[in-house]
Design a protein around this motif. Structure first.
Motif, PDB file in Angstrom:
ATOM      1  N   PRO A  43      50.816  43.564  19.084  1.00 31.51           N
ATOM      2  CA  PRO A  43      51.993  43.432  18.215  1.00 31.51           C
ATOM      3  C   PRO A  43      53.075  44.490  18.468  1.00 31.51           C
ATOM      4  CG  PRO A  43      50.018  43.006  16.948  1.00 31.51           C
ATOM      5  CD  PRO A  43      49.549  43.407  18.324  1.00 31.51           C
ATOM      6  N   ALA A  51      49.507  36.010  13.044  1.00 26.73           N
ATOM      7  CA  ALA A  51      49.080  35.113  14.110  1.00 26.73           C
ATOM      8  C   ALA A  51      47.608  34.814  13.855  1.00 26.73           C
ATOM      9  CB  ALA A  51      49.267  35.767  15.468  1.00 26.73           C
ATOM     10  N   SER A  56      46.605  39.960  12.990  1.00 24.16           N
ATOM     11  CA  SER A  56      47.104  41.337  12.860  1.00 24.16           C
ATOM     12  C   SER A  56      48.023  41.549  11.660  1.00 24.16           C
ATOM     13  CB  SER A  56      47.867  41.750  14.115  1.00 24.16           C
ATOM     14  OG  SER A  56      46.987  41.898  15.194  1.00 24.16           O
TER      15      SER A  56
HETATM   16  N1  AMP Z   1      53.403  36.991  21.769  1.00 21.05           N
HETATM   17  C1  AMP Z   1      54.254  36.664  20.787  1.00 21.05           C
HETATM   18  N2  AMP Z   1      55.356  35.933  21.056  1.00 21.05           N
HETATM   19  C2  AMP Z   1      56.217  35.586  20.077  1.00 21.05           C
HETATM   20  N3  AMP Z   1      56.046  35.923  18.786  1.00 21.05           N
HETATM   21  C3  AMP Z   1      54.972  36.649  18.465  1.00 21.05           C
HETATM   22  C4  AMP Z   1      54.014  37.060  19.430  1.00 21.05           C
HETATM   23  N4  AMP Z   1      53.059  37.774  18.800  1.00 21.05           N
HETATM   24  C5  AMP Z   1      53.398  37.799  17.494  1.00 21.05           C
HETATM   25  N5  AMP Z   1      54.537  37.120  17.269  1.00 21.05           N
HETATM   26  C6  AMP Z   1      55.229  36.890  15.985  1.00 21.05           C
HETATM   27  O1  AMP Z   1      54.710  37.796  15.018  1.00 21.05           O
HETATM   28  C7  AMP Z   1      54.036  37.084  13.973  1.00 21.05           C
HETATM   29  C8  AMP Z   1      52.870  37.888  13.452  1.00 21.05           C
HETATM   30  O2  AMP Z   1      51.911  38.114  14.460  1.00 21.05           O
HETATM   31  P1  AMP Z   1      50.762  39.216  14.354  1.00 21.05           P
HETATM   32  O3  AMP Z   1      51.431  40.495  13.987  1.00 21.05           O
HETATM   33  O4  AMP Z   1      50.152  39.255  15.723  1.00 21.05           O
HETATM   34  O5  AMP Z   1      49.801  38.736  13.321  1.00 21.05           O
HETATM   35  C9  AMP Z   1      53.713  35.736  14.575  1.00 21.05           C
HETATM   36  O6  AMP Z   1      53.596  34.753  13.572  1.00 21.05           O
HETATM   37  C10 AMP Z   1      54.936  35.511  15.468  1.00 21.05           C
HETATM   38  O7  AMP Z   1      56.041  35.081  14.703  1.00 21.05           O
END
Ligand code: AMP
Ligand code: FAD
Lengths: 249, 313
Positions: A94, A119, A124
């Motif tokens: 992240p 995600a 995370s």
């Molecule tokens: N590799 C990625 N590419 C694009 N958006 C991302 C990616 N990883 C995380 N996000 C964005 O961040 C949000 C939260 O992700 P996370 O913090 O990994 O739980 C996701 O719902 C996406 O909107």
């Protein structure tokens, strides 16, 4: 105003996840991949802002392998205008995603970035908040309702005790929760149209971001499995078991 | 190896989640300090000072912290971060809101929702809705950690740490709290209740949830729900148990009219005992239930209330 929507390609939420025997991760070979369900809600919200005349352009960004361009196409078919694929085969944490998004924000200057709250692969729940901090912007996380003004946004948030409303100055980051809206299915004509919309291809290095992970994954294992118990025939038997066998009531 | 634990509270009561995070922080090995950021929260600080294993409580009492707004929490925590190797908060909607900002500014990965401290730099955390457990090792730099409180014991009382008042940090002036609509309930909180009874789409309406309320009142239980029941508007959002809702691990979890999707199981499968009532004997919930009753809930739940009354509950 421009709206930026990051979309992540993840294992489909219906797929039964299997841990690899060598404990290096989960098996992603030949499994169905989809847009992170929360990101569908973000795209929907952004597209609605455009339909209401509040947003002028919706840009979908994904950080991931070549196939993540399919995820961007899905966003384009839902109504986003163009895409940016930041191509990498590495697993990107992240913080690194947030750094890449920050560089894109510096270039594109959106007034609002809408991310998913979480995600469903890494669970995370960090990226949007990290992006907001790196930009020095306010955030409205776990959004349930958005009222967008010209200089600020009122965001109702799903919190542990119920609902909370914050007023954030624009530009801002919003992360969406399940009840914000119900995402549309892309219609066939829109899927066709989306094929002509542009997707720019970039690499993390173009933004000067080092995506090397900060956390080392030592192993990935299966959780302890619960065994199915017994079936009881009547309510009285159930209560008897709960009281006299399990001792929990 | 000093740790700073960010207290969860509502300015009046120190939430049990804090005592669980203190346990996790103690396992890192060094002294544990607790930060209480609030308004009129002296009582909360005093409660934190009594927790076993806490060496010092820092109290930032200011209108800026009345509602733990993420942007102001960020500057406050960063102003203190220099003295600590690890900063920990419960994985509540508050902790999830401000902690990633702190991690980003410290240029470290946040380690989300740990369920176990393996060693001072190595942790277990669930991924893929709890279908896999990752063991991760933190790199250089400070550790910013949110803690899934269901797997850590509550730190006991009997400590007598000092409370040190600290001033407010700068106000970024980016956002302000407007208002909130909190669910009112006389029942225990979902995440700390010993018994939880949850309803799903099978309940058919919000009205019908009153059947569960009656059982909950008898058993001093909290009432939860599946996402389908929340989405349908039967109950408020804060009832949702699951991967993207609340994680609970009570002594007894009773699932009524819930099919048992992985996203729901992610939030309750660490309960000590699981009972399920579902009319479909093939429902996946029965694969994790210790006691399964295949029955129509509209018959079984009223009957359960009667039987409990007979048993003197
Ligand atoms: N590799 C990625 N590419 C694009 N958006 C991302 C990616 N990883 C995380 N996000 C964005 O961040 C949000 C939260 O992700 P996370 O913090 O990994 O739980 C996701 O719902 C996406 O909107
Ligand atoms: C991104 C994402 C996040 C999600 N997060 C969560 C989450 O945090 N929590 C969560 O719960 N879900 C979550 N879900 C949703 C999840 O996938 C399921 O859709 C949901 O859990 C189903 O809820 P349910 O069991 O109440 O409904 P259903 O699956 O429709 O099951 C209803 C059950 O009730 C039974 N039933 C019906 N009538 C009766 C009766 N009269 N008597 C007895 N039994 C009856 C049926 O046999 C059936 O098994 C998430 C999904 C996604 C995509």
């Amino acid at each position: 105003m421009k709206v930026l929507v990051p979309v992540k390609r993840v294992i489909d939420y219906n797929v039964k996840v299997r841990v690899k025997a060598d404990q290096t991760g989960v098996d992603l070979a030949n499994v169905k991949m989809s847009m992170n369900p929360f990101d569908e809600i973000s795209v929907e919200e952004a597209v609605r802002l455009k339909e209401k005349g509040k947003a002028t352009e919706v840009i979908a960004v994904s950080v991931g392998p070549q196939q993540a361009s399919e995820t961007i196409r899905t966003a384009l078919a839902m109504g986003a205008d163009r895409g940016i694929l930041v191509k990498t085969d590495a697993e990107v944490e992240p913080l690194a995603v947030a750094k890449i998004l920050k560089a894109i924000v510096d270039e594109e200057k959106p007034s609002l970035v809408i991310t998913g709250k979480q995600a469903i692969d890494d669970d995370s729940n960090q990226t949007g908040q990290m992006l907001a901090a790196l930009l020095g912007w306010p955030q409205g996380t776990f959004a349930h309702k958005l009222e967008l003004g010209d200089a600020d946004a009122k965001i109702e948030r799903e919190i542990d005790g119920g609902l909370q409303t914050v007023d954030v100055k624009l530009p801002a980051v919003m992360t969406v929760d399940l009840r914000l809206n119900e995402p549309r299915y892309a219609s066939l004509p829109n899927i066709m149209k989306a094929k002509k919309k542009p997707i720019a291809e970039k690499a993390p290095a173009d933004y000067g971001v080092d995506v090397a992970p900060k956390l080392k994954t030592l192993k990935v294992t299966e959780p302890e499995k619960r065994k199915a118990g017994v079936k009881v025939k009547t309510v009285a038997e159930l209560l008897d078991k709960l009281k006299n066998e399990a001792g929990v009531i | 190896m000093a740790s700073l634990v960010i207290a969860e509270h509502d300015n009046k009561v120190l939430k049990e989640a804090t005592a669980k995070v203190v346990t996790a922080a103690s396992q890192l090995g060094g002294p544990v300090h607790v930060l209480v950021a609030g308004q009129g929260a002296q009582g909360v600080a005093e409660a934190a000072a009594k927790l076993q294993g806490v060496e010092k409580v820092l109290l930032a009492d200011d209108a800026l912290y009345a509602k733990m707004v993420a942007e102001t929490m960020e500057t406050l925590i960063l102003s203190l971060a220099g003295k600590y190797d690890a900063i920990l908060a419960p994985a509540t909607t508050n902790g999830k809101n401000y902690m990633p900002r702190v991690a980003a500014k410290l240029d470290v990965a946040q380690i989300s929702e740990i369920i176990k401290v393996v060693s001072a730099d190595t942790f277990e955390r669930p991924i893929y809705a709890g279908n896999a457990i990752a063991t991760v090792q933190a790199g250089a730099g400070k550790k910013v950690i949110t803690v899934r409180t269901t797997t850590f014991k509550t730190a006991g009382e009997g400590g007598s740490a000092g409370v040190e008042k600290i001033g407010a940090a700068s106000d970024p002036g980016l956002s302000k709290f407007v208002g909130e609509e909190l669910s009112k309930s006389e029942r225990p909180e979902l995440t700390s209740a010993k018994i939880v009874i949850s309803g799903g789409r099978g309940m058919q309406s919000g009205e019908n949830f009153h059947m569960l309320d009656k059982i909950a009142d008898k058993l001093h239980a909290a009432v939860g729900a599946s996402r389908a029941a929340v989405d349908a508007g039967f109950v408020p959002n804060d009832y949702q148990v699951g991967q993207t809702g609340k994680v609970v691990a009570p002594e007894l979890y009773i699932a009524v009219g819930i099919s048992g999707a992985i996203q729901h199981l992610a939030g309750m499968k660490d309960s000590k005992v699981i009972a399920a009532i579902n009319k479909d004997e093939e429902a996946p919930i029965f694969q994790v239930a210790d006691y399964g009753l295949v029955a129509d809930l509209f018959k079984a739940v009223p009957e359960m209330e009667e039987e409990l009354t007979k048993l003197g509950y």
